[in-house]
Design an enzyme around this catalytic site. Structure first.
Site, PDB file in Angstrom:
ATOM      1  N   CYS A   1       0.850  -1.186   0.000  1.00  0.00           N
ATOM      2  CA  CYS A   1       0.000   0.000   0.000  1.00  0.00           C
ATOM      3  C   CYS A   1       0.884   1.234   0.000  1.00  0.00           C
ATOM      4  CB  CYS A   1      -0.869   0.004   1.249  1.00  0.00           C
ATOM      5  SG  CYS A   1      -1.898  -1.449   1.361  1.00  0.00           S
TER       6      CYS A   1
ATOM      7  N   ARG B   1       2.344   2.252  -7.818  1.00  0.00           N
ATOM      8  CA  ARG B   1       2.529   0.984  -7.098  1.00  0.00           C
ATOM      9  C   ARG B   1       1.312   0.077  -7.234  1.00  0.00           C
ATOM     10  NH1 ARG B   1       5.932   2.207  -2.166  1.00  0.00           N
ATOM     11  NH2 ARG B   1       4.748   0.650  -1.077  1.00  0.00           N
TER      12      ARG B   1
ATOM     13  N   TRP C   1      -3.603  -1.540  -1.734  1.00  0.00           N
ATOM     14  CA  TRP C   1      -3.425  -2.686  -2.613  1.00  0.00           C
ATOM     15  C   TRP C   1      -3.732  -3.870  -1.719  1.00  0.00           C
ATOM     16  CZ3 TRP C   1      -0.698  -7.033  -4.316  1.00  0.00           C
ATOM     17  CH2 TRP C   1      -0.783  -7.263  -5.700  1.00  0.00           C
TER      18      TRP C   1
ATOM     19  N   ASN D   1       0.533   0.043   6.260  1.00  0.00           N
ATOM     20  CA  ASN D   1       1.086  -0.740   5.160  1.00  0.00           C
ATOM     21  C   ASN D   1       1.771  -1.947   5.789  1.00  0.00           C
ATOM     22  OD1 ASN D   1       2.234  -1.656   2.805  1.00  0.00           O
ATOM     23  ND2 ASN D   1       3.835  -0.091   2.729  1.00  0.00           N
ATOM     24  N   GLY D   2       1.428  -3.157   5.348  1.00  0.00           N
ATOM     25  CA  GLY D   2       2.060  -4.349   5.920  1.00  0.00           C
ATOM     26  C   GLY D   2       1.024  -5.401   6.247  1.00  0.00           C
TER      27      GLY D   2
ATOM     28  N   GLU E   1      12.318 -21.401 -16.787  1.00  0.00           N
ATOM     29  CA  GLU E   1      12.006 -20.028 -16.384  1.00  0.00           C
ATOM     30  C   GLU E   1      13.174 -19.086 -16.722  1.00  0.00           C
ATOM     31  OE1 GLU E   1       9.798 -18.035 -15.663  1.00  0.00           O
ATOM     32  OE2 GLU E   1      10.716 -16.435 -14.491  1.00  0.00           O
TER      33      GLU E   1
ATOM     34  N   LYS F   1      12.965 -15.890 -19.166  1.00  0.00           N
ATOM     35  CA  LYS F   1      13.330 -14.537 -18.723  1.00  0.00           C
ATOM     36  C   LYS F   1      14.275 -13.873 -19.710  1.00  0.00           C
ATOM     37  CE  LYS F   1      11.175 -13.649 -16.486  1.00  0.00           C
ATOM     38  NZ  LYS F   1       9.981 -13.954 -15.755  1.00  0.00           N
TER      39      LYS F   1
ATOM     40  N   GLU G   1      12.433 -12.875 -22.857  1.00  0.00           N
ATOM     41  CA  GLU G   1      11.565 -11.708 -22.686  1.00  0.00           C
ATOM     42  C   GLU G   1      12.356 -10.406 -22.624  1.00  0.00           C
ATOM     43  OE1 GLU G   1       9.512 -13.129 -18.960  1.00  0.00           O
ATOM     44  OE2 GLU G   1       7.745 -12.512 -20.065  1.00  0.00           O
TER      45      GLU G   1
ATOM     46  N   HIS H   1      19.725 -36.731 -26.252  1.00  0.00           N
ATOM     47  CA  HIS H   1      18.694 -37.284 -27.136  1.00  0.00           C
ATOM     48  C   HIS H   1      18.422 -36.397 -28.350  1.00  0.00           C
ATOM     49  CE1 HIS H   1      17.955 -40.557 -24.412  1.00  0.00           C
ATOM     50  NE2 HIS H   1      17.828 -39.703 -23.409  1.00  0.00           N
TER      51      HIS H   1
ATOM     52  N   LYS I   1       1.714  -6.915 -19.351  1.00  0.00           N
ATOM     53  CA  LYS I   1       1.843  -7.433 -17.987  1.00  0.00           C
ATOM     54  C   LYS I   1       0.756  -8.476 -17.706  1.00  0.00           C
ATOM     55  CE  LYS I   1       3.447  -7.806 -13.867  1.00  0.00           C
ATOM     56  NZ  LYS I   1       4.639  -8.656 -13.764  1.00  0.00           N
TER      57      LYS I   1
HETATM   58  O1  M6R Z   1      -0.585 -13.112 -14.200  1.00  0.00           O
HETATM   59  P1  M6R Z   1      -0.204 -14.535 -14.554  1.00  0.00           P
HETATM   60  O2  M6R Z   1       0.704 -15.153 -13.570  1.00  0.00           O
HETATM   61  O3  M6R Z   1      -1.411 -15.383 -14.823  1.00  0.00           O
HETATM   62  O4  M6R Z   1       0.578 -14.396 -15.919  1.00  0.00           O
HETATM   63  C1  M6R Z   1       1.026 -15.513 -16.617  1.00  0.00           C
HETATM   64  C2  M6R Z   1       1.993 -15.133 -17.697  1.00  0.00           C
HETATM   65  O5  M6R Z   1       1.380 -14.312 -18.652  1.00  0.00           O
HETATM   66  C3  M6R Z   1       3.220 -14.414 -17.118  1.00  0.00           C
HETATM   67  O6  M6R Z   1       3.852 -15.197 -16.160  1.00  0.00           O
HETATM   68  C4  M6R Z   1       4.222 -14.090 -18.250  1.00  0.00           C
HETATM   69  O7  M6R Z   1       4.784 -15.267 -18.722  1.00  0.00           O
HETATM   70  C5  M6R Z   1       5.276 -13.097 -17.758  1.00  0.00           C
HETATM   71  N1  M6R Z   1       5.605 -12.207 -18.814  1.00  0.00           N
HETATM   72  C6  M6R Z   1       6.517 -13.755 -17.265  1.00  0.00           C
HETATM   73  O8  M6R Z   1       7.568 -12.902 -17.024  1.00  0.00           O
END
Ligand code: M6R
Length: 606
Positions: free
Chosen positions: A2, A27, A74, A98-99, A481, A485, A488, A504, A601
């Site tokens: 928050c 935020r 939030w 906040n917390g 993952e 990353k 992306e 393989h 996002k």
């Molecule tokens: O909000 P969500 O966790 O459901 O989102 C899932 C994916 O769209 C999200 O993790 C996406 O892969 C991100 N860009 C990862 O960095």
């Protein structure tokens, strides 16, 4: 999480507070509110949604005074609503928080017995009532101190009292709080971005400290012993933009550094160490049904999908429940065979991902029990699942998920112990996992201190166009993952693979221009991972290994060490260097890492 702002001084508090709230909107927020002391009484107004909604509701003549508090919420406890929005009031006391208060339910019960009535579902309102209760027999400051001694958890609080129009009390424990020092005025806030346009002279409170502010003066004391402290003032040379990122160059880097706190927040108040058990309030209504669950399907997308894959390893090994993981976008169009003994666990940071939401609906139609692991309180997935566990990771602003992921892994660890202890897991094992989980925040701090050497490695590899990310068992999903990353953020081709699969087929691609990032903790499959490394080296492939500290059994081009932990928890530690590698390769290539191209996002369309 928050945003808090407070003002005391010579000017009209409302103007500074609303301006501060707008600066904190980045935020994330679901509601906001403001209280102004006009010299006689405290006036409060709240609104759901944007700060501009709140602003429109305020009558400036009514909200005029030199002392006030404001808050952007939030949600953590209770859905976004006017009742749950701050400031909270109890008698003469008004506060913003906040917390997370861990023992609020216990305190609430005690206060209800004493005749207190609550209007919200929040933990914060409980603090206001507790101070009011103490204030029946003690003066304001002492009441605050004594109330705080009864509270467990994380808090930054700003508190005012109807009978003290010239006093603002602020306290801090594990949640950030900064005091801006102006000319005959003070502005307090949860981060410097709300302050920086007024003053660059600031004072940071440390944990367990309390400050008493008047329009012209301040005193800082310890909460426990009421001892006055000398605090060094600081001068910030941050721009508005830097202040939002707490001095980091990007939100992504700030969020990577937030992880010791976000993990702490994920586990806070949820561990019963005496019994090696986990307390998950959101699962209480389905506790008995969970005992008869004999199959789990985890559905999610992207980074959340990889968290699910780690969950599969954890739950099968420690809770003994057959578990599968599905991409939500596939699950929604399959004909999944589910029954009432199947639990579908839906993981989503945003709680709004369209594919995940559709998969959830399908699971519900088929009669499965649905459980959410969601960061955004009150989001669609949180509302539509039968029960759930919130991450409490706070808003994640950078498009690439970082702190939400390690928070998901922490929650999955808690869920594993919860389910395991309902079944065959011993108390000793429960205690062992939970005590190691509690150590992770400080182990992550240690890895973050090595940021400089990870940056050097990132620079060395920044021009390569292909990478393999390899791992086995718990760290196979982490390899995926890590690859996601860097795709992306650095827009480079990377493939996450189980290390044992290289031979393989994929190994055909290896040469000196195709490096491999290999996750090789000293775990039950270390020797096997080592074989894959040797195979790559034999084909002139460069290897960057991430391994357990003091491990001397590796001879590779570059090595990153992480502290020792239980095998089940290695994924959380292994993730941190991978996030930093992606970040530094991305920045080295000059990318806007917080807003990578082609990505959103929250993916709310199919
Ligand atoms: O909000 P969500 O966790 O459901 O989102 C899932 C994916 O769209 C999200 O993790 C996406 O892969 C991100 N860009 C990862 O960095």
């Amino acid at each position: 999480m928050c945003g808090i702002v407070g003002y005391i001084g010579k000017n009209n508090a409302r103007i500074t507070l609303i301006e501060g709230l707008k600066r904190l909107e980045y935020r994330g927020y679901d509601s906001s509110g403001i209280s102004i002391h006009n010299g006689n009484e405290i006036k409060t107004i709240k609104s759901v949604g944007k700060v501009s909604n709140l602003e429109e509701k305020i009558n400036p003549d009514e909200f005029r005074g030199n002392l006030g508090l404001a808050h952007t919420r939030w949600a953590t406890h209770g859905k976004p609503s006017i009742e749950n929005a701050h400031p909270h009031n109890a008698g003469d006391i008004t506060l913003v928080h906040n917390g997370i208060i861990e023992n609020y339910q216990e305190i609430k019960k005690y206060l209800i017995k004493k005749g207190h009535e609550f209007i919200s579902d929040t933990d914060s309102e409980v603090v206001a009532h507790l101070i009011q209760e103490e204030n029946k027999t003690k003066e304001f400051e002492e009441a605050v101190r004594d109330a705080l001694k009864k509270i467990k958890g994380a808090y930054a609080l700003a508190i005012i009292h109807k009978n003290y129009p010239e006093k603002l009390i602020v306290v801090k424990n594990s949640s950030p709080l900064v005091i801006g020092i102006g000319e005959d005025e003070f502005i307090i806030a949860s981060d410097a971005s709300a302050i920086i346009s007024y003053t660059n002279r600031v004072l940071y409170l440390d944990d367990n400290e309390l400050a008493i502010l008047s329009p012209t003066n301040y005193t800082v004391k310890t909460i426990s012993s009421n001892k006055s402290l000398y605090k060094e003032e600081q001068e910030l040379d941050w721009s508005d933009e830097q202040a939002k990122k707490e001095g980091f160059d990007h939100f992504m880097l700030k969020e990577i550094h937030d992880q010791p706190h976000s993990i702490q927040d994920a586990i806070r108040g949820r561990i019963d160490m005496d019994n090696g058990m986990v307390l998950l309030g959101g699962l209480i209504p389905i506790e008995e049904r969970l005992r008869s669950i004999n199959r789990i399907i985890i559905v999610s997308c992207g980074t959340s999908y990889y968290a699910g894959l780690v969950g599969e390893y954890m739950i099968e090994e420690y809770a003994g429940i057959p578990t599968e993981v599905e991409y939500a976008s596939e699950f929604r169009y399959r004909k999944p065979l589910l029954d009432k003994n199947t639990a579908v666990v839906v993981i989503s940071q945003s709680g709004e991902t369209a594919d995940t939401l559709a998969a959830l609906k399908e699971a519900k139609n088929k009669g499965a029990l649905t459980i959410g692991i969601v960061n955004v309180v009150g989001s669609s997935i949180a509302r539509q699942t039968d029960a759930g566990i919130y991450n409490h990771a706070g808003p994640e602003i950078s498009v690439a998920s970082t702190k939400a992921f390690t928070s998901q892994l922490s929650i999955l660890t808690l869920l594993t112990v919860y389910l395991g202890r309902q079944r065959d897991m011993s108390m000793v094992m429960g205690k062992r996992i939970l005590s190691e989980l509690q150590k992770l925040p400080s182990l992550i701090e240690k890895i973050l201190k090595e940021e400089g050497s990870i940056q050097k490695i990132a620079k060395k590899y920044a021009d390569f166009e292909n990478f393999f990310y390899l791992g086995r068992k718990y760290n196979f999903p982490i390899a995926c993952e890590g690859a996601l990353k860097i795709k992306e953020i650095a827009y480079t081709h990377a493939e996450g693979y189980p290390a044992g699969e290289m031979k393989h087929g994929p190994i055909a691609l290896i040469d000196k221009n195709f490096p491999s990032i290999v996750l090789a903790p000293k775990d039950s499959v270390f020797e096997k991972t080592l074989s894959a490394i040797e195979e790559i080296k034999a084909r002139e492939g460069k290897v960057v290994a991430i391994t357990t500290e003091k491990n001397k059994d590796l001879s590779v081009e570059d090595t990153i060490f992480v502290p020792k932990t239980l095998e089940i928890l290695t994924p959380i530690l292994m993730t941190i260097p991978l996030q930093l590698l992606a970040y530094f390769v991305g920045t080295e290539r000059g990318h806007d890492v917080d807003k990578p191209k082609n990505l959103a996002k929250s993916v709310t369309v199919e």
